[in-house]
Design a protein around this motif. Structure first.
Motif, PDB file in Angstrom:
ATOM      1  N   LEU A 191     -31.010  54.198 -59.333  1.00 33.82           N
ATOM      2  CA  LEU A 191     -31.300  54.039 -60.763  1.00 33.82           C
ATOM      3  C   LEU A 191     -32.358  55.043 -61.220  1.00 33.82           C
ATOM      4  CD1 LEU A 191     -31.299  50.148 -61.170  1.00 33.82           C
ATOM      5  CD2 LEU A 191     -29.640  51.773 -62.082  1.00 33.82           C
ATOM      6  N   ARG A 192     -33.358  55.290 -60.399  1.00 34.85           N
ATOM      7  CA  ARG A 192     -34.385  56.275 -60.748  1.00 34.85           C
ATOM      8  C   ARG A 192     -33.785  57.676 -60.865  1.00 34.85           C
ATOM      9  NH1 ARG A 192     -39.060  53.938 -56.790  1.00 34.85           N
ATOM     10  NH2 ARG A 192     -39.722  52.268 -58.175  1.00 34.85           N
ATOM     11  N   GLU A 193     -32.899  58.039 -59.940  1.00 34.52           N
ATOM     12  CA  GLU A 193     -32.244  59.345 -59.986  1.00 34.52           C
ATOM     13  C   GLU A 193     -31.402  59.487 -61.253  1.00 34.52           C
ATOM     14  OE1 GLU A 193     -32.395  62.127 -58.060  1.00 34.52           O
ATOM     15  OE2 GLU A 193     -34.080  61.109 -57.089  1.00 34.52           O
ATOM     16  N   MET A 194     -30.694  58.435 -61.601  1.00 34.18           N
ATOM     17  CA  MET A 194     -29.861  58.482 -62.794  1.00 34.18           C
ATOM     18  C   MET A 194     -30.684  58.637 -64.058  1.00 34.18           C
ATOM     19  SD  MET A 194     -26.922  55.658 -61.890  1.00 34.18           S
ATOM     20  CE  MET A 194     -26.279  55.638 -63.546  1.00 34.18           C
ATOM     21  N   THR A 230     -29.609  45.671 -41.838  1.00 29.69           N
ATOM     22  CA  THR A 230     -30.736  46.415 -41.269  1.00 29.69           C
ATOM     23  C   THR A 230     -31.480  47.219 -42.323  1.00 29.69           C
ATOM     24  OG1 THR A 230     -29.267  48.251 -40.717  1.00 29.69           O
ATOM     25  CG2 THR A 230     -29.639  46.578 -39.014  1.00 29.69           C
ATOM     26  N   GLN A 231     -30.873  47.433 -43.473  1.00 37.50           N
ATOM     27  CA  GLN A 231     -31.534  48.198 -44.519  1.00 37.50           C
ATOM     28  C   GLN A 231     -31.415  47.420 -45.819  1.00 37.50           C
ATOM     29  OE1 GLN A 231     -29.984  52.091 -45.033  1.00 37.50           O
ATOM     30  NE2 GLN A 231     -31.630  52.774 -46.328  1.00 37.50           N
ATOM     31  N   SER A 232     -32.460  47.467 -46.577  1.00 39.17           N
ATOM     32  CA  SER A 232     -32.465  46.725 -47.828  1.00 39.17           C
ATOM     33  C   SER A 232     -31.621  47.462 -48.861  1.00 39.17           C
ATOM     34  CB  SER A 232     -33.899  46.570 -48.335  1.00 39.17           C
ATOM     35  OG  SER A 232     -33.883  46.006 -49.623  1.00 39.17           O
ATOM     36  N   THR A 233     -30.627  46.797 -49.383  1.00 42.26           N
ATOM     37  CA  THR A 233     -29.785  47.411 -50.412  1.00 42.26           C
ATOM     38  C   THR A 233     -30.517  47.480 -51.743  1.00 42.26           C
ATOM     39  OG1 THR A 233     -28.808  45.261 -50.871  1.00 42.26           O
ATOM     40  CG2 THR A 233     -27.634  46.709 -49.342  1.00 42.26           C
ATOM     41  N   ARG A 234     -31.485  46.646 -51.923  1.00 40.26           N
ATOM     42  CA  ARG A 234     -32.245  46.643 -53.180  1.00 40.26           C
ATOM     43  C   ARG A 234     -33.010  47.960 -53.331  1.00 40.26           C
ATOM     44  NH1 ARG A 234     -37.353  43.094 -54.930  1.00 40.26           N
ATOM     45  NH2 ARG A 234     -37.274  43.595 -57.129  1.00 40.26           N
ATOM     46  N   VAL A 235     -33.607  48.441 -52.261  1.00 35.81           N
ATOM     47  CA  VAL A 235     -34.369  49.687 -52.307  1.00 35.81           C
ATOM     48  C   VAL A 235     -33.432  50.839 -52.657  1.00 35.81           C
ATOM     49  CG1 VAL A 235     -35.709  51.313 -50.916  1.00 35.81           C
ATOM     50  CG2 VAL A 235     -36.127  48.856 -50.709  1.00 35.81           C
ATOM     51  N   GLU A 236     -32.260  50.885 -52.026  1.00 35.15           N
ATOM     52  CA  GLU A 236     -31.305  51.946 -52.335  1.00 35.15           C
ATOM     53  C   GLU A 236     -30.882  51.895 -53.796  1.00 35.15           C
ATOM     54  OE1 GLU A 236     -27.901  52.313 -49.799  1.00 35.15           O
ATOM     55  OE2 GLU A 236     -29.090  51.794 -48.031  1.00 35.15           O
ATOM     56  N   HIS A 237     -30.644  50.704 -54.290  1.00 28.87           N
ATOM     57  CA  HIS A 237     -30.208  50.535 -55.671  1.00 28.87           C
ATOM     58  C   HIS A 237     -31.275  51.040 -56.646  1.00 28.87           C
ATOM     59  CE1 HIS A 237     -27.979  48.819 -58.984  1.00 28.87           C
ATOM     60  NE2 HIS A 237     -29.063  48.178 -59.382  1.00 28.87           N
ATOM     61  N   VAL A 238     -32.514  50.673 -56.406  1.00 29.22           N
ATOM     62  CA  VAL A 238     -33.609  51.106 -57.271  1.00 29.22           C
ATOM     63  C   VAL A 238     -33.741  52.627 -57.234  1.00 29.22           C
ATOM     64  CG1 VAL A 238     -36.119  51.025 -57.592  1.00 29.22           C
ATOM     65  CG2 VAL A 238     -34.852  48.921 -57.153  1.00 29.22           C
ATOM     66  N   ASN A 239     -33.622  53.224 -56.051  1.00 30.65           N
ATOM     67  CA  ASN A 239     -33.711  54.683 -55.938  1.00 30.65           C
ATOM     68  C   ASN A 239     -32.587  55.366 -56.709  1.00 30.65           C
ATOM     69  OD1 ASN A 239     -36.055  54.617 -54.426  1.00 30.65           O
ATOM     70  ND2 ASN A 239     -34.953  54.623 -52.464  1.00 30.65           N
ATOM     71  N   LYS A 272     -33.430  60.258 -64.396  1.00 29.65           N
ATOM     72  CA  LYS A 272     -33.971  61.614 -64.475  1.00 29.65           C
ATOM     73  C   LYS A 272     -32.951  62.576 -65.079  1.00 29.65           C
ATOM     74  CE  LYS A 272     -37.130  61.200 -60.585  1.00 29.65           C
ATOM     75  NZ  LYS A 272     -37.415  61.650 -59.213  1.00 29.65           N
ATOM     76  N   LYS A 273     -31.701  62.351 -64.817  1.00 28.19           N
ATOM     77  CA  LYS A 273     -30.649  63.224 -65.318  1.00 28.19           C
ATOM     78  C   LYS A 273     -30.343  62.884 -66.767  1.00 28.19           C
ATOM     79  CE  LYS A 273     -28.306  63.545 -60.873  1.00 28.19           C
ATOM     80  NZ  LYS A 273     -27.077  63.227 -60.146  1.00 28.19           N
ATOM     81  N   LYS A 274     -30.083  63.919 -67.534  1.00 30.28           N
ATOM     82  CA  LYS A 274     -29.709  63.683 -68.914  1.00 30.28           C
ATOM     83  C   LYS A 274     -28.207  63.440 -68.931  1.00 30.28           C
ATOM     84  CE  LYS A 274     -29.926  65.214 -73.527  1.00 30.28           C
ATOM     85  NZ  LYS A 274     -30.758  65.703 -74.526  1.00 30.28           N
ATOM     86  N   LEU A 275     -27.847  62.375 -69.529  1.00 31.45           N
ATOM     87  CA  LEU A 275     -26.446  62.017 -69.582  1.00 31.45           C
ATOM     88  C   LEU A 275     -25.777  62.710 -70.762  1.00 31.45           C
ATOM     89  CD1 LEU A 275     -26.671  58.181 -68.874  1.00 31.45           C
ATOM     90  CD2 LEU A 275     -26.096  59.998 -67.283  1.00 31.45           C
ATOM     91  N   LYS A 276     -24.590  63.151 -70.553  1.00 29.22           N
ATOM     92  CA  LYS A 276     -23.817  63.800 -71.589  1.00 29.22           C
ATOM     93  C   LYS A 276     -23.364  62.748 -72.587  1.00 29.22           C
ATOM     94  CE  LYS A 276     -19.667  66.526 -72.239  1.00 29.22           C
ATOM     95  NZ  LYS A 276     -18.499  67.100 -71.600  1.00 29.22           N
ATOM     96  N   ASP A 277     -23.525  63.095 -73.845  1.00 25.13           N
ATOM     97  CA  ASP A 277     -23.125  62.159 -74.896  1.00 25.13           C
ATOM     98  C   ASP A 277     -21.616  62.264 -75.065  1.00 25.13           C
ATOM     99  OD1 ASP A 277     -23.080  60.373 -76.923  1.00 25.13           O
ATOM    100  OD2 ASP A 277     -23.807  61.758 -78.468  1.00 25.13           O
ATOM    101  N   ILE A 278     -20.944  61.191 -74.784  1.00 24.92           N
ATOM    102  CA  ILE A 278     -19.483  61.195 -74.878  1.00 24.92           C
ATOM    103  C   ILE A 278     -18.990  60.322 -76.024  1.00 24.92           C
ATOM    104  CG2 ILE A 278     -19.089  61.739 -72.457  1.00 24.92           C
ATOM    105  CD1 ILE A 278     -18.572  58.736 -72.038  1.00 24.92           C
ATOM    106  N   THR A 279     -19.886  60.043 -76.966  1.00 24.93           N
ATOM    107  CA  THR A 279     -19.499  59.217 -78.100  1.00 24.93           C
ATOM    108  C   THR A 279     -18.577  60.032 -78.998  1.00 24.93           C
ATOM    109  OG1 THR A 279     -21.661  58.164 -78.018  1.00 24.93           O
ATOM    110  CG2 THR A 279     -20.373  57.824 -80.022  1.00 24.93           C
ATOM    111  N   PRO A 280     -17.416  59.535 -79.360  1.00 25.51           N
ATOM    112  CA  PRO A 280     -16.504  60.305 -80.215  1.00 25.51           C
ATOM    113  C   PRO A 280     -17.083  60.459 -81.621  1.00 25.51           C
ATOM    114  CG  PRO A 280     -15.626  58.106 -79.838  1.00 25.51           C
ATOM    115  CD  PRO A 280     -16.858  58.240 -79.002  1.00 25.51           C
ATOM    116  N   PRO A 281     -16.817  61.592 -82.244  1.00 22.25           N
ATOM    117  CA  PRO A 281     -17.335  61.797 -83.607  1.00 22.25           C
ATOM    118  C   PRO A 281     -16.624  60.874 -84.585  1.00 22.25           C
ATOM    119  CG  PRO A 281     -15.890  63.598 -82.994  1.00 22.25           C
ATOM    120  CD  PRO A 281     -16.044  62.726 -81.788  1.00 22.25           C
ATOM    121  N   LYS A 282     -17.318  60.591 -85.676  1.00 22.81           N
ATOM    122  CA  LYS A 282     -16.729  59.740 -86.700  1.00 22.81           C
ATOM    123  C   LYS A 282     -15.691  60.539 -87.458  1.00 22.81           C
ATOM    124  CE  LYS A 282     -20.655  56.741 -87.565  1.00 22.81           C
ATOM    125  NZ  LYS A 282     -21.602  56.251 -88.562  1.00 22.81           N
ATOM    126  N   ASN A 283     -14.592  59.967 -87.689  1.00 26.29           N
ATOM    127  CA  ASN A 283     -13.540  60.605 -88.466  1.00 26.29           C
ATOM    128  C   ASN A 283     -13.694  60.214 -89.921  1.00 26.29           C
ATOM    129  OD1 ASN A 283     -12.396  61.797 -86.252  1.00 26.29           O
ATOM    130  ND2 ASN A 283     -10.939  60.124 -85.896  1.00 26.29           N
TER     131      ASN A 283
END
Length: 187
Positions: A158-161, A147-156, A163-174
């Motif tokens: 992705l848009r929300e994600m 009854t509801q399109s999953t594609r629309v939810e998925h796109v929404n 907008k948010k700044k993701l925390k950089d979790i890359t380990p520092p070089k040793n």
């Protein structure tokens, strides 16, 4: 079995037991003129060799090989196959083929020698036609309505994600410091 020396031996197998019951039955039918009359009648009524092998509960390759090895039978089967293709093209979706097999089965019942495998095959075909004709009532599977399109939810999402700044979790070089180890000669 153990011998006098105490060693084990495999029991000898009877060669006749090795053949399956289906194969034995098939070999008995192969020589029966009545069997071939029924085979040709079934083919004339639209059955293919696989249908016939299933109806008589014999290995399908036995029937195929018997027909293929005998030139007269091969030509006769080929003519029935060509006719069957034409008839099937005209009767797609009808129960006419099944009714013809039912007539063969009814004839066997009248003669007092019904083939249970043919009866079972007819019932299985009728059940299949019922499933195809009315899957909601007789079918095994239900259709799911979305009854509801999953594609629309998925796109929404992705848009929300984005907008948010993701925390950089890359380990520092040793960095590894190398110390030079000098050996002193104490000789």
């Amino acid at each position: 079995m153990q011998t006098e020396e105490g060693t084990l031996q495999k029991p000898k197998r009877n060669l006749k037991r090795k053949r399956s019951q289906r194969k034995q039955r098939a070999l008995e039918l192969k020589e029966s003129p009545k069997f071939w009359d029924e085979v040709w009648e079934m083919m004339e009524n639209g059955a293919n060799p696989l249908d016939i092998a299933t109806a008589y509960d014999i290995p399908k390759m036995s029937l195929y090989n018997w027909i293929r090895r005998d030139t007269e039978k091969a030509l006769r089967a080929e003519s029935y196959q060509l006719n069957r293709a034409d008839v099937q093209a005209d009767e797609i979706g009808s129960l006419a083929e099944l009714e013809k097999l039912q007539k063969v089965f009814d004839k066997q019942i009248e003669e007092g020698n019904p083939n249970p495998a043919l009866g079972r095959y007819i019932m299985e075909r009728r059940a299949w036609y019922a499933k195809v004709s009315n899957p909601d009532k007789y079918g095994d599977k239900k259709q799911v309505q979305v009854t509801q399109s999953t594609r629309v939810e998925h796109v929404n999402q992705l848009r929300e994600m984005s907008k948010k700044k993701l925390k950089d979790i890359t380990p520092p070089k040793n960095e590894i410091e190398h110390e030079e180890v000098r050996k002193t000669d104490t000789s």
